[in-house]
Design an enzyme around this catalytic site. Structure first.
Site, PDB file in Angstrom:
ATOM      1  N   ARG A  95       0.182  15.490  13.589  1.00  0.00           N
ATOM      2  CA  ARG A  95       0.853  14.930  12.417  1.00  0.00           C
ATOM      3  C   ARG A  95       1.103  16.052  11.412  1.00  0.00           C
ATOM      4  O   ARG A  95       0.169  16.743  11.006  1.00  0.00           O
ATOM      5  CB  ARG A  95      -0.047  13.844  11.819  1.00  0.00           C
ATOM      6  CG  ARG A  95       0.644  12.904  10.854  1.00  0.00           C
ATOM      7  CD  ARG A  95      -0.302  11.787  10.411  1.00  0.00           C
ATOM      8  NE  ARG A  95      -1.375  12.309   9.564  1.00  0.00           N
ATOM      9  CZ  ARG A  95      -1.974  11.614   8.595  1.00  0.00           C
ATOM     10  NH1 ARG A  95      -1.624  10.360   8.363  1.00  0.00           N
ATOM     11  NH2 ARG A  95      -2.948  12.147   7.885  1.00  0.00           N
ATOM     12  N   TYR A 149      -4.324  11.271  -4.176  1.00  0.00           N
ATOM     13  CA  TYR A 149      -4.685  12.587  -3.628  1.00  0.00           C
ATOM     14  C   TYR A 149      -3.836  13.053  -2.467  1.00  0.00           C
ATOM     15  O   TYR A 149      -4.119  14.087  -1.886  1.00  0.00           O
ATOM     16  CB  TYR A 149      -6.169  12.643  -3.260  1.00  0.00           C
ATOM     17  CG  TYR A 149      -6.690  11.596  -2.312  1.00  0.00           C
ATOM     18  CD1 TYR A 149      -6.567  11.736  -0.937  1.00  0.00           C
ATOM     19  CD2 TYR A 149      -7.353  10.475  -2.792  1.00  0.00           C
ATOM     20  CE1 TYR A 149      -7.087  10.797  -0.068  1.00  0.00           C
ATOM     21  CE2 TYR A 149      -7.873   9.517  -1.937  1.00  0.00           C
ATOM     22  CZ  TYR A 149      -7.743   9.684  -0.578  1.00  0.00           C
ATOM     23  OH  TYR A 149      -8.245   8.738   0.264  1.00  0.00           O
ATOM     24  N   LYS A 150      -2.807  12.292  -2.124  1.00  0.00           N
ATOM     25  CA  LYS A 150      -1.929  12.747  -1.039  1.00  0.00           C
ATOM     26  C   LYS A 150      -0.754  13.502  -1.661  1.00  0.00           C
ATOM     27  O   LYS A 150      -0.936  14.601  -2.169  1.00  0.00           O
ATOM     28  CB  LYS A 150      -1.527  11.556  -0.192  1.00  0.00           C
ATOM     29  CG  LYS A 150      -2.744  10.895   0.483  1.00  0.00           C
ATOM     30  CD  LYS A 150      -2.364   9.683   1.315  1.00  0.00           C
ATOM     31  CE  LYS A 150      -3.609   9.010   1.863  1.00  0.00           C
ATOM     32  NZ  LYS A 150      -4.272   9.828   2.918  1.00  0.00           N
ATOM     33  N   ASP A 162       0.865  -1.172   0.000  1.00  0.00           N
ATOM     34  CA  ASP A 162       0.000   0.000   0.000  1.00  0.00           C
ATOM     35  C   ASP A 162       0.912   1.236   0.000  1.00  0.00           C
ATOM     36  O   ASP A 162       1.531   1.566   1.014  1.00  0.00           O
ATOM     37  CB  ASP A 162      -0.917  -0.001   1.223  1.00  0.00           C
ATOM     38  CG  ASP A 162      -1.857   1.204   1.224  1.00  0.00           C
ATOM     39  OD1 ASP A 162      -1.616   2.159   0.459  1.00  0.00           O
ATOM     40  OD2 ASP A 162      -2.827   1.197   2.005  1.00  0.00           O
TER      41      ASP A 162
END
Lengths: 403, 403
Positions: B362, B217-218, B192
């Protein structure tokens, strides 16, 4: 045959006529392929660009909450529910038609056992995906003769996928008979509404239908490859768990738990993050249906089809769909051995339809942007193309890849 | 701790520094959440609007061929292949991460038999979808302890889903060891790549990896819910049939045959029509990576993370990710019992990161649009927010739904 003047009179009295202005279609083009890919409503383009520039560009990650992205599949589901005649919390816009059939049929077969079935000659994906589900689940798959009623399906069938409107023939299913016979035998029908939604005056709930999938990019005009949708009757939602369980279908996705526990409502049919851009275009496109009486839409589509069929009769063309005055699902299909070249010659005149091998010309009618006069003109052009053999030129007769 | 001047000097020498101008990010905003949702490159917005207005609006149905829509998933796959270190005909952009894991794991388990496995604490969907596949296929599913090497997996495991970069801890997997041990035991690993692609200098082919999925989309900036991608090593493609078989994965989709026969190449991993609008945005977004050396990207991300970790050390903050100088995957994770409120107070200053319960802050770093100086400034702001207790206000401490 109706005259051009009679068609103009129909337009003058048509409450849908003014909706043409909602669409970004070039003036003069007669687009008879909206059953394959609908044209953009202005509102779809505007909504898409606002989602991209404002929500994504300016709002960034915060838009998942602030712009309502998280609930967009449910919001669209609620908007779609009116068009298919079910409750607002029974529909979700998500994934593709194929994936949604897999999820529904997978959930049903896990609960019911037994076998899967689809008819020969259906839109291919309906059977293809049941083949795949059969391989992975071990449930038998039967491809049955076209239009086999549920009372005559093999004994072990528990799930049938069936088109509401057949993609080739345009025949509309006999929903109530199918549901009645299916209920008597404990068979669940998953209706494929791809060629019906936005055209046929669907009353799924009243007809006893519990499961359906549908397409966002045909009559609904949501853009190429627009998100599909899934309907599951409220009483069945909590009783079904689909196999493509992803984190956004979880009861509490932002707890990031290892174990899967499906959400309570229609949201359990989510998998992972859907394209917000694609959903936004569909959201904008649905504005074109706001306040529209679907009975009017279906009735006008019937007349538009009849206008072309009257012309086909005068040309002696064979039809491969329900005939004049017979109920049909938004498109007509005419047979001609030079069908391919004729469709190309019509496209060169700005009249778009599509061709299905070996000899079928398919013309679809979305009453939201097509006038009676335009369809009359398309028929007149068809007559000229055939009678003058305008199609008989290399640029029309030489085959290219077809979509 | 590096000084602000030292950071400015790093920027002056940084070959990636000028790429900031490619992004539609407001001046002054410091966006440290690109590991969750990347901001739009201008090229993504422009490509999307051209696809919508020109290809869809003007080209209509003809664009499936004329605008290359039909091959767009393969074209994007080829563009993505360079970023993950595989061949151009081994990747396809399609569906979602969840659906793609289901397809790959389903195809592998059908061929290999045996059991499925995922680690505890992985991004939830990786395990959730194997649970669903287990229910429908009957293949056992094992949730194993975090970071269990393949040599220590239960004997019956044949398919392991494993993150390349862990979504919480930012730890980068030991690809080569995992692949070596997996090969020795006949285990297939599905990587992944969601939190790795566009950031880590991936060399999947060289590392012996055969299967992967990833997110658009990251770090790739393809837009909210952008299409995912799937990698399958060329020699395995013809040996695998996935269970979500839809018509566009067929060898000859436009023959409309009842029986399913998968396409020969990577195209067999298609299901049905993907969103062309969403693919087009991703296509445009990938322009930002044209000509970029991924080794530089990973190295700069490492320094950016170190700059924030130096500040965290000076503040005595506990870290929940690999520390200063240790290799990590594009984000840092800091622990503070008031983490939620601190993240909110930082957002109010235009510095966006995210919070993961119960106490983790984060912050992610995409080197294409972040400068060393910006990250220094974010660290300085973090110090002020903590030291002055700026976070201790109701608008920051009161919890809202978190994405």
């Amino acid at each position: 045959m109706r005259t051009r003047e009679a068609c103009a009179a129909l337009d003058a009295a048509d409450p849908l006529h003014s909706r043409r202005a909602l669409f970004a279609l070039a003036q003069g083009d007669i687009y008879l392929d909206g059953n394959s890919l609908g044209p953009p409503p202005h509102s779809a383009l505007e909504r898409l660009e606002a989602a991209a520039r404002h929500e994504w560009g300016a709002g960034l990650i915060g838009s998942w909450n602030a712009a309502g992205w998280m609930d967009l599949p449910l919001k669209l589901g609620a908007r779609l529910s009116r068009l298919i005649g079910v409750e607002s919390d029974e529909v979700i816009a998500i994934d593709t038609v194929t994936v949604n059939i897999f999820k529904l049929a997978g959930a049903l077969i896990a609960r019911e056992g037994g076998a899967l079935a689809a008819e020969a000659g259906e839109f291919p994906t309906d059977g293809h995906v049941l083949e795949g589900l059969s391989r992975i689940s071990g449930a038998p798959f039967h491809r049955v003769t076209a239009d086999t009623p549920p009372s005559q399906l093999p004994d072990d069938v528990r799930v049938l996928v069936k088109s509401a409107v057949h993609y080739k023939s345009a025949r509309i299913a006999d929903f109530e008979r199918w549901e009645r016979e299916a209920a008597a035998r404990g068979i669940a029908i998953i209706w494929d509404l791809s060629h019906a939604t936005g055209l046929v005056n669907l009353k799924l709930k009243a007809w006893g239908a519990k499961y359906a999938v549908g397409c966002g990019y045909k009559f609904l005009n949501g853009g190429p490859g627009a998100p599909a949708f899934l309907y599951c009757a409220r009483d069945e939602i909590a009783r079904l768990e689909h196999p493509v369980s992803g984190w956004l279908g979880h009861k509490q996705p932002f707890e990031f738990e290892d174990g899967y526990a499906p959400a309570d409502g229609i949201g359990r049919w989510r998998t992972s993050s859907p394209s917000i851009l694609a959903l936004s275009a569909l959201d904008g496109a649905l504005d074109a249906y706001d306040g529209v009486d679907m009975a009017l839409v279906e009735a006008k589509a019937q007349v538009l089809g009849d206008i072309l069929l009257e012309r086909a009769a005068s040309l002696g063309l064979e039809t491969a769909c329900p005939g004049l005055g017979e109920r049909r699902g938004g498109h007509v299909v005419l047979r001609h051995e030079q069908g391919y070249a004729i469709v190309q010659a019509m496209i060169a005149r700005g009249i778009t339809g599509d061709f299905r091998a070996p000899d079928l010309m398919r013309y679809g009618f979305n009453p939201l942007y097509l006038s009676h006069e335009e369809v009359f003109d398309a028929g007149a052009a068809l007559a000229e193309v055939i009678e003058t053999r305008e199609w008989d030129q290399p640029q029309f007769t030489q085959r290219k890849a077809v979509t």
